[in-house]
Design a protein around this motif. Structure first.
Motif, PDB file in Angstrom:
ATOM      1  N   ASP A 194     -13.932 -14.074  13.475  1.00  0.00           N
ATOM      2  CA  ASP A 194     -12.713 -13.501  12.911  1.00  0.00           C
ATOM      3  C   ASP A 194     -12.130 -12.472  13.873  1.00  0.00           C
ATOM      4  OD1 ASP A 194     -14.175 -11.138  12.598  1.00  0.00           O
ATOM      5  OD2 ASP A 194     -14.763 -11.663  10.563  1.00  0.00           O
ATOM      6  N   GLU A 195     -11.100 -11.758  13.415  1.00  0.00           N
ATOM      7  CA  GLU A 195     -10.375 -10.851  14.304  1.00  0.00           C
ATOM      8  C   GLU A 195     -11.210  -9.671  14.780  1.00  0.00           C
ATOM      9  OE1 GLU A 195      -7.115  -8.877  12.515  1.00  0.00           O
ATOM     10  OE2 GLU A 195      -8.242  -8.184  10.773  1.00  0.00           O
ATOM     11  N   ASN A 196     -12.336  -9.416  14.124  1.00  0.00           N
ATOM     12  CA  ASN A 196     -13.173  -8.290  14.509  1.00  0.00           C
ATOM     13  C   ASN A 196     -14.110  -8.614  15.673  1.00  0.00           C
ATOM     14  OD1 ASN A 196     -12.184  -6.517  12.450  1.00  0.00           O
ATOM     15  ND2 ASN A 196     -13.395  -7.682  10.964  1.00  0.00           N
ATOM     16  N   ALA A 197     -14.096  -9.860  16.117  1.00  0.00           N
ATOM     17  CA  ALA A 197     -14.978 -10.258  17.216  1.00  0.00           C
ATOM     18  C   ALA A 197     -14.566  -9.565  18.510  1.00  0.00           C
ATOM     19  CB  ALA A 197     -14.941 -11.769  17.402  1.00  0.00           C
ATOM     20  N   ASP A 198     -15.536  -9.071  19.237  1.00  0.00           N
ATOM     21  CA  ASP A 198     -15.300  -8.406  20.518  1.00  0.00           C
ATOM     22  C   ASP A 198     -15.015  -9.471  21.585  1.00  0.00           C
ATOM     23  OD1 ASP A 198     -15.359  -7.036  22.903  1.00  0.00           O
ATOM     24  OD2 ASP A 198     -17.331  -6.130  22.597  1.00  0.00           O
ATOM     25  N   PRO A 199     -13.827  -9.442  22.210  1.00  0.00           N
ATOM     26  CA  PRO A 199     -13.500 -10.469  23.216  1.00  0.00           C
ATOM     27  C   PRO A 199     -14.434 -10.458  24.419  1.00  0.00           C
ATOM     28  CG  PRO A 199     -11.895  -8.697  23.262  1.00  0.00           C
ATOM     29  CD  PRO A 199     -12.743  -8.470  22.045  1.00  0.00           C
ATOM     30  N   PHE A 200     -15.192  -9.365  24.608  1.00  0.00           N
ATOM     31  CA  PHE A 200     -16.103  -9.276  25.746  1.00  0.00           C
ATOM     32  C   PHE A 200     -17.551  -9.567  25.349  1.00  0.00           C
ATOM     33  CE2 PHE A 200     -12.550  -6.338  26.535  1.00  0.00           C
ATOM     34  CZ  PHE A 200     -12.046  -6.917  27.686  1.00  0.00           C
ATOM     35  N   THR A 201     -17.742 -10.023  24.123  1.00  0.00           N
ATOM     36  CA  THR A 201     -19.097 -10.284  23.646  1.00  0.00           C
ATOM     37  C   THR A 201     -19.668 -11.550  24.283  1.00  0.00           C
ATOM     38  OG1 THR A 201     -20.440 -10.627  21.666  1.00  0.00           O
ATOM     39  CG2 THR A 201     -18.281 -11.648  21.692  1.00  0.00           C
ATOM     40  N   ASN A 202     -20.991 -11.643  24.302  1.00  0.00           N
ATOM     41  CA  ASN A 202     -21.638 -12.870  24.775  1.00  0.00           C
ATOM     42  C   ASN A 202     -22.118 -13.709  23.598  1.00  0.00           C
ATOM     43  OD1 ASN A 202     -23.729 -11.305  23.863  1.00  0.00           O
ATOM     44  ND2 ASN A 202     -24.957 -11.421  25.740  1.00  0.00           N
ATOM     45  N   ALA A 203     -21.500 -13.473  22.419  1.00  0.00           N
ATOM     46  CA  ALA A 203     -21.907 -14.181  21.197  1.00  0.00           C
ATOM     47  C   ALA A 203     -21.761 -15.689  21.337  1.00  0.00           C
ATOM     48  CB  ALA A 203     -21.094 -13.679  19.998  1.00  0.00           C
ATOM     49  N   VAL A 204     -20.701 -16.134  22.025  1.00  0.00           N
ATOM     50  CA  VAL A 204     -20.500 -17.582  22.178  1.00  0.00           C
ATOM     51  C   VAL A 204     -21.640 -18.188  22.978  1.00  0.00           C
ATOM     52  CG1 VAL A 204     -19.032 -19.368  23.191  1.00  0.00           C
ATOM     53  CG2 VAL A 204     -17.996 -17.451  21.950  1.00  0.00           C
ATOM     54  N   ARG A 205     -21.980 -17.581  24.101  1.00  0.00           N
ATOM     55  CA  ARG A 205     -23.066 -18.109  24.941  1.00  0.00           C
ATOM     56  C   ARG A 205     -24.383 -18.136  24.175  1.00  0.00           C
ATOM     57  NH1 ARG A 205     -26.891 -15.777  27.775  1.00  0.00           N
ATOM     58  NH2 ARG A 205     -26.002 -13.696  27.513  1.00  0.00           N
ATOM     59  N   ILE A 206     -24.673 -17.076  23.430  1.00  0.00           N
ATOM     60  CA  ILE A 206     -25.925 -17.014  22.667  1.00  0.00           C
ATOM     61  C   ILE A 206     -25.938 -18.083  21.580  1.00  0.00           C
ATOM     62  CG2 ILE A 206     -27.254 -15.587  21.073  1.00  0.00           C
ATOM     63  CD1 ILE A 206     -26.322 -13.151  22.692  1.00  0.00           C
ATOM     64  N   THR A 207     -24.792 -18.255  20.904  1.00  0.00           N
ATOM     65  CA  THR A 207     -24.721 -19.260  19.833  1.00  0.00           C
ATOM     66  C   THR A 207     -24.881 -20.666  20.390  1.00  0.00           C
ATOM     67  OG1 THR A 207     -23.282 -17.808  18.528  1.00  0.00           O
ATOM     68  CG2 THR A 207     -23.316 -20.144  17.934  1.00  0.00           C
ATOM     69  N   ILE A 208     -24.234 -20.950  21.512  1.00  0.00           N
ATOM     70  CA  ILE A 208     -24.362 -22.269  22.147  1.00  0.00           C
ATOM     71  C   ILE A 208     -25.814 -22.520  22.540  1.00  0.00           C
ATOM     72  CG2 ILE A 208     -23.826 -23.579  24.235  1.00  0.00           C
ATOM     73  CD1 ILE A 208     -21.545 -23.741  22.357  1.00  0.00           C
ATOM     74  N   SER A 209     -26.468 -21.523  23.099  1.00  0.00           N
ATOM     75  CA  SER A 209     -27.865 -21.671  23.509  1.00  0.00           C
ATOM     76  C   SER A 209     -28.747 -22.004  22.311  1.00  0.00           C
ATOM     77  CB  SER A 209     -28.346 -20.387  24.190  1.00  0.00           C
ATOM     78  OG  SER A 209     -29.716 -20.477  24.531  1.00  0.00           O
ATOM     79  N   GLY A 210     -28.556 -21.264  21.219  1.00  0.00           N
ATOM     80  CA  GLY A 210     -29.345 -21.528  20.018  1.00  0.00           C
ATOM     81  C   GLY A 210     -29.029 -22.885  19.417  1.00  0.00           C
ATOM     82  N   LEU A 211     -27.770 -23.276  19.481  1.00  0.00           N
ATOM     83  CA  LEU A 211     -27.352 -24.572  18.934  1.00  0.00           C
ATOM     84  C   LEU A 211     -27.987 -25.707  19.719  1.00  0.00           C
ATOM     85  CD1 LEU A 211     -25.588 -26.186  17.000  1.00  0.00           C
ATOM     86  CD2 LEU A 211     -23.638 -25.770  18.529  1.00  0.00           C
ATOM     87  N   ARG A 212     -28.025 -25.588  21.030  1.00  0.00           N
ATOM     88  CA  ARG A 212     -28.668 -26.628  21.838  1.00  0.00           C
ATOM     89  C   ARG A 212     -30.139 -26.798  21.440  1.00  0.00           C
ATOM     90  NH1 ARG A 212     -25.917 -24.573  26.998  1.00  0.00           N
ATOM     91  NH2 ARG A 212     -24.355 -26.140  27.503  1.00  0.00           N
ATOM     92  N   LYS A 213     -30.818 -25.686  21.267  1.00  0.00           N
ATOM     93  CA  LYS A 213     -32.237 -25.748  20.917  1.00  0.00           C
ATOM     94  C   LYS A 213     -32.437 -26.393  19.550  1.00  0.00           C
ATOM     95  CE  LYS A 213     -33.454 -21.674  23.681  1.00  0.00           C
ATOM     96  NZ  LYS A 213     -33.867 -20.249  23.639  1.00  0.00           N
TER      97      LYS A 213
END
Length: 228
Positions: free
Chosen positions: A180-199
């Protein structure tokens, strides 16, 4: 699916956002018409849950604006009035669906998912790609018949990738669509989520990283034969 909740009753707005987040929606809140119009210009929403009676430009004014400007955002109108004439007027203003207060959260979720399937690019009720079966309604994922347990955010990211039909989605676009709009644009949340999703999905990987561009679903690489 990203949704804007336009509601001036804070308790109701917070309750709706919490309920939608439990179903893997990304949801923002606007408490008045002016804020709603600003957020609709800034963000790409799949749908707006629109209370008709709000401060500033009314819900009716916002519906007229969305219709006049050709925005693809679907409109689900909320109102305390249950008279037929009120509902007819709402549809004439451009509403795609109508829900009378009080309402059940489950019904709101089902109606929003139905609206997403009626978008300009129709979305099938169940997505099947590269051995994955993704059911947004039940929020279930199977890989080659095996059930895969995912977090809400992992499911949301996977759904965005699957609906891209092999297209590359940037980390910025994933952040906009699944957070949502509160997400930090500089966060690494996407990379972490993708990594967990792959596993969770297991090998061989079905999510490719396109360096400097983003991520996409792709057919698993064929195993290399021994001795070749």
């Amino acid at each position: 699916m990203r949704v804007l909740i336009v509601e001036d009753e804070p308790f109701l707005a917070d309750a709706v956002r919490a309920g939608l987040r439990l179903e893997a929606f990304a949801a923002d809140i606007a408490g008045d018409g002016d804020t709603a119009l600003e957020m609709l210009e800034l963000n790409d929403y799949d749908a707006v849950v629109l209370d008709r009676d709000i401060p500033g430009p009314s819900g009716d004014d916002i519906a007229r604006h969305l219709t006049a400007t050709g925005m693809r955002t679907r409109i689900l109108m909320l109102t305390a009035a249950d008279q037929l004439d009120e509902k007819v007027q709402g549809f004439e203003l451009g509403a795609d669906d109508y829900l009378t207060k009080p309402f059940a959260m489950r019904e709101l979720v089902v109606r929003l998912r139905a609206l997403s399937r009626r978008s300009e690019t129709p979305r099938p009720p169940v997505i099947e790609v590269y051995g994955l079966t993704i059911d947004p309604f039940r929020r279930e994922v199977y890989r080659d018949g095996r059930y895969v347990s995912l977090s809400r955010k992992q499911f949301a990211v996977l759904q965005v990738l699957a609906e891209a039909n092999g297209g590359v989605i940037s980390a910025e676009a994933l952040l906009e669509r699944a957070w949502d709009e509160n997400a930090d644009p500089f966060t690494n949340a996407v990379r972490i989520t993708i990594s967990g999703l792959r596993k969770r999905l297991g090998e061989p990987w079905v999510i490719d990283t396109v360096p400097g561009v983003g991520y996409r679903l792709a057919a698993p690489a064929a195993p290399v034969a021994q001795g070749s």
